[in-house]
Scaffold this active site. Structure first.
Site, PDB file in Angstrom:
ATOM      1  N   GLU A  26       0.854  -1.190   0.000  1.00  0.00           N
ATOM      2  CA  GLU A  26       0.000   0.000   0.000  1.00  0.00           C
ATOM      3  C   GLU A  26       0.889   1.239   0.000  1.00  0.00           C
ATOM      4  OE1 GLU A  26      -2.953  -0.001   3.098  1.00  0.00           O
ATOM      5  OE2 GLU A  26      -3.643   2.025   2.624  1.00  0.00           O
ATOM      6  N   ASN A  71      -6.673   1.550   2.787  1.00  0.00           N
ATOM      7  CA  ASN A  71      -7.382   2.804   3.009  1.00  0.00           C
ATOM      8  C   ASN A  71      -6.944   3.874   2.016  1.00  0.00           C
ATOM      9  OD1 ASN A  71      -8.506   1.485   5.199  1.00  0.00           O
ATOM     10  ND2 ASN A  71      -7.126   2.405   6.703  1.00  0.00           N
ATOM     11  N   ASN A 171     -12.155  -0.738  -0.974  1.00  0.00           N
ATOM     12  CA  ASN A 171     -11.507  -1.321   0.215  1.00  0.00           C
ATOM     13  C   ASN A 171     -12.289  -0.960   1.466  1.00  0.00           C
ATOM     14  OD1 ASN A 171      -9.033  -2.395   1.726  1.00  0.00           O
ATOM     15  ND2 ASN A 171      -9.242  -0.329   2.588  1.00  0.00           N
ATOM     16  N   GLU A 172     -12.619  -1.955   2.267  1.00  0.00           N
ATOM     17  CA  GLU A 172     -13.224  -1.756   3.603  1.00  0.00           C
ATOM     18  C   GLU A 172     -14.270  -0.642   3.591  1.00  0.00           C
ATOM     19  OE1 GLU A 172     -10.136  -1.396   6.592  1.00  0.00           O
ATOM     20  OE2 GLU A 172      -9.630  -3.510   6.382  1.00  0.00           O
ATOM     21  N   TYR A 243      -7.036  -8.805  11.599  1.00  0.00           N
ATOM     22  CA  TYR A 243      -5.733  -8.695  12.262  1.00  0.00           C
ATOM     23  C   TYR A 243      -5.897  -9.120  13.707  1.00  0.00           C
ATOM     24  CZ  TYR A 243      -4.501  -5.738   8.254  1.00  0.00           C
ATOM     25  OH  TYR A 243      -4.250  -5.264   6.996  1.00  0.00           O
ATOM     26  N   GLU A 291      -6.587  -9.260   3.504  1.00  0.00           N
ATOM     27  CA  GLU A 291      -5.729  -8.647   4.524  1.00  0.00           C
ATOM     28  C   GLU A 291      -5.774  -9.539   5.752  1.00  0.00           C
ATOM     29  OE1 GLU A 291      -6.029  -4.468   5.485  1.00  0.00           O
ATOM     30  OE2 GLU A 291      -6.671  -3.991   3.443  1.00  0.00           O
ATOM     31  N   GLN A 348       1.279  -6.547   5.509  1.00  0.00           N
ATOM     32  CA  GLN A 348       1.623  -6.260   4.133  1.00  0.00           C
ATOM     33  C   GLN A 348       2.975  -6.900   3.833  1.00  0.00           C
ATOM     34  OE1 GLN A 348       0.908  -2.127   3.117  1.00  0.00           O
ATOM     35  NE2 GLN A 348      -1.052  -2.083   4.176  1.00  0.00           N
TER      36      GLN A 348
HETATM   37  O1  AHR Z   1      -3.145  -2.897   6.108  1.00  0.00           O
HETATM   38  C1  AHR Z   1      -3.329  -1.715   6.827  1.00  0.00           C
HETATM   39  C2  AHR Z   1      -4.751  -1.186   6.716  1.00  0.00           C
HETATM   40  O2  AHR Z   1      -5.614  -2.064   7.374  1.00  0.00           O
HETATM   41  C3  AHR Z   1      -5.319  -1.100   5.334  1.00  0.00           C
HETATM   42  O3  AHR Z   1      -5.024   0.090   4.700  1.00  0.00           O
HETATM   43  C4  AHR Z   1      -6.798  -1.169   5.588  1.00  0.00           C
HETATM   44  O4  AHR Z   1      -7.492  -1.733   4.518  1.00  0.00           O
HETATM   45  C5  AHR Z   1      -6.908  -1.961   6.859  1.00  0.00           C
HETATM   46  O5  AHR Z   1      -7.724  -1.312   7.776  1.00  0.00           O
END
Ligand code: AHR
Length: 499
Positions: A26, A71, A171-172, A243, A291, A348
């Site tokens: 990113e 993001n 995205n999200e 995460y 992700e 990432q």
């Molecule tokens: O990977 C970091 C961030 O986590 C990304 O930009 C977003 O999509 C997620 O919230």
């Protein structure tokens, strides 16, 4: 008691789609600037890409890399990143509150992918933009010639189309933190219209619709049901993001969190299949877990970063040995649902919550999580076998019946190999483990790789890059009866390769 797994070559979960070993770059922190790209670095190539980083990326055999966000993509004008670099604007980047200099953009990223032996997975901006800009981007990227946007690509020095096959529709978009966040209906409508026009430009592409941005989102799983209801015929995958962290310093609970990932995957499959039934459709929507990782170490320091600098050190988690075990468990979770999880991206790849770290102008090294990711990507290709697994269990703060031993086996028919991936979550003792390979006839153990460490908090740094590192002295051995016997070291990640 001994943990035991029985596998049979005829009992299969599904083929591994190699794209489950994808990753993510990113425009965030030092992922691009100071990560993959640093023209002043001694190892930089003619385009400014760091070749030391490229070598570490190649070591992972990454099949696909998502780009440019995240993001970031929800406020991004892709046109800012193409054409002569001197003409590109510097922009206020609102997702991460930095300055984006646009020195690297779409074409350079595609060049980098070629150098890294990987494919690009592109995301389009459905935050501040919509079908129009997505349609233009795919025309620029994939149309051969003879139209405004394809001719512009040629003018920018790229005669051949990039032919990028995999595209994320935003995205999200459910997250309030997202630039241009949307309700499920707002997003479903715009995603469907964007998907239609993108496919009209190039019918060969595959499209990923946004699922919830995490298991804990209040709208999960209504979001999934509504979005698929509105997009079903025009998309191929639904995304999942998750995460984990060990903020409470409760390692037993931290290691159990992949069980949350298992149920997240199961619920998304069920929801997708509910919409399939509702629509009397024959088509399956598969999952793109685009992700996933451990992310929490850097949260406090990120709050202190002053806005509006270029490439500050954001999301620079320094990963511990125990983090590598969680990453190992998460990889096993992805493999266990290889029938429906067809893509996944470790988020990432470089510097930003990443297996590879760099110093600006200095070294590049492997974090602890590099190893389980590399092992799975190198050896986890083929067919996942149904893991009939028995193990003693424990209860943690958030999970009950957590198996001490988590494991899965992948059969690579072409090479005639089976690889068993196993994590021992027991923090106090080694656990005996037997793998019954009854249908495989005669075989031998090629190697038993172990990632273990006396210190669960051990990390790799530029000064000490090998503090957390696997060895190949595991004790797996063949028994007469067609089984493998071993003791899995306490708190360890194991790769047992059999031929
Ligand atoms: O990977 C970091 C961030 O986590 C990304 O930009 C977003 O999509 C997620 O919230």
């Amino acid at each position: 008691n001994k943990a035991k797994m029985i596998v049979d070559k005829d009992f299969i979960v599904g083929e591994v789609d190699k794209r489950i070993y994808g990753s993510f770059i990113e425009h965030l922190g030092r992922a691009v600037y100071g990560g993959i790209y640093e023209p002043e670095h001694p190892s930089a190539d003619e385009q400014g890409f760091r070749s030391d980083v490229l070598e570490l990326v190649k070591g992972l055999n990454v099949p696909i890399v998502r780009y440019p966000g995240g993001n970031f993509v929800s406020g991004y004008n892709w046109e800012d990143g193409v054409g002569p670099v001197a003409d590109r604007p510097r922009r206020l980047e609102l997702a991460w509150r930095t300055i984006e200099p646009n020195l690297v953009g779409f074409n350079e990223f595609v060049d980098w992918c070629k150098k890294a032996n990987t494919d690009a997975m592109m995301a389009v901006n459905l935050g501040t933009r919509g079908p129009e800009e997505a349609r233009n981007l795919i025309e620029y990227s994939n149309h051969a010639a003879g139209s405004y946007w394809s001719d512009l690509r040629i003018k920018h020095g790229y005669k051949d189309p990039h032919n990028i096959k995999t595209w994320c529709l935003g995205n999200e978009m459910d997250g309030p933190w997202q630039i241009g966040a949307k309700t499920a209906v707002e997003y479903g409508r715009v995603a469907n219209e964007t998907a239609k026009v993108m496919r009209w430009v190039d019918p060969t592409i595959e499209l990923v619709a946004c699922g919830s941005s995490a298991l804990g989102m209040p709208t999960f799983p209504d979001w999934e049901a509504t979005v698929l209801d509105l997009t079903y015929d025009n998309v191929d995958y639904l995304s999942l993001h998750q995460y984990y962290g060990n903020r409470d310093k409760d390692t037993a609970n931290f290691l159990a969190q992949s069980m949350g990932m298992d149920s997240f995957i199961q619920t998304v499959i069920s929801t997708a299949d509910y919409v399939k039934a509702k629509k009397r459709s024959k088509k399956n929507i598969n999952l793109s877990f685009d992700e996933w990782n451990v992310w929490f170490h850097s949260n406090d320091s990120d709050r202190k970063i002053e806005p509006w600098s270029i490439a500050p050190p954001q999301l620079e988690d320094v990963y511990t040995h125990e983090d590598a075990l969680v990453v190992g468990c998460m990889l096993i979770s992805l493999l266990k649902r290889a029938d429906r999880v067809k893509m996944a991206c470790l988020a990432q790849l470089v510097n930003v919550i990443a297996p590879i770290m760099t110093e600006n102008g200095g070294a590049a090294w492997k974090q602890s999580i590099y190893y389980p990711y590399m092992h799975a990507s190198l050896f986890g290709r083929g067919t996942v076998l149904v893991p009939l697994l028995k193990s003693d269990k424990y209860d943690s703060k958030d999970y009950t019946d957590v198996p001490y031993v988590e494991a899965v086996a992948v059969h690579n028919e072409e090479l005639g190999e089976v690889t068993v991936f196993a994590v021992n979550r027991d923090l106090d003792q080694a656990r005996p483990f037997e793998v019954d390979l009854r249908s495989f006839g005669s075989f031998r153990v090629i190697e038993h790789i172990v990632l273990e460490n006396d210190d669960l908090q051990a990390v790799n740094t530029a000064a000490n890059p090998d503090r957390v590192k696997p060895h190949a002295n595991g004790n797996a051995k063949l028994e007469q009866s067609g089984t493998i016997e071993t003791h899995l070291a306490k708190a360890s990640w194991n790769v047992i390769r059999i031929k």
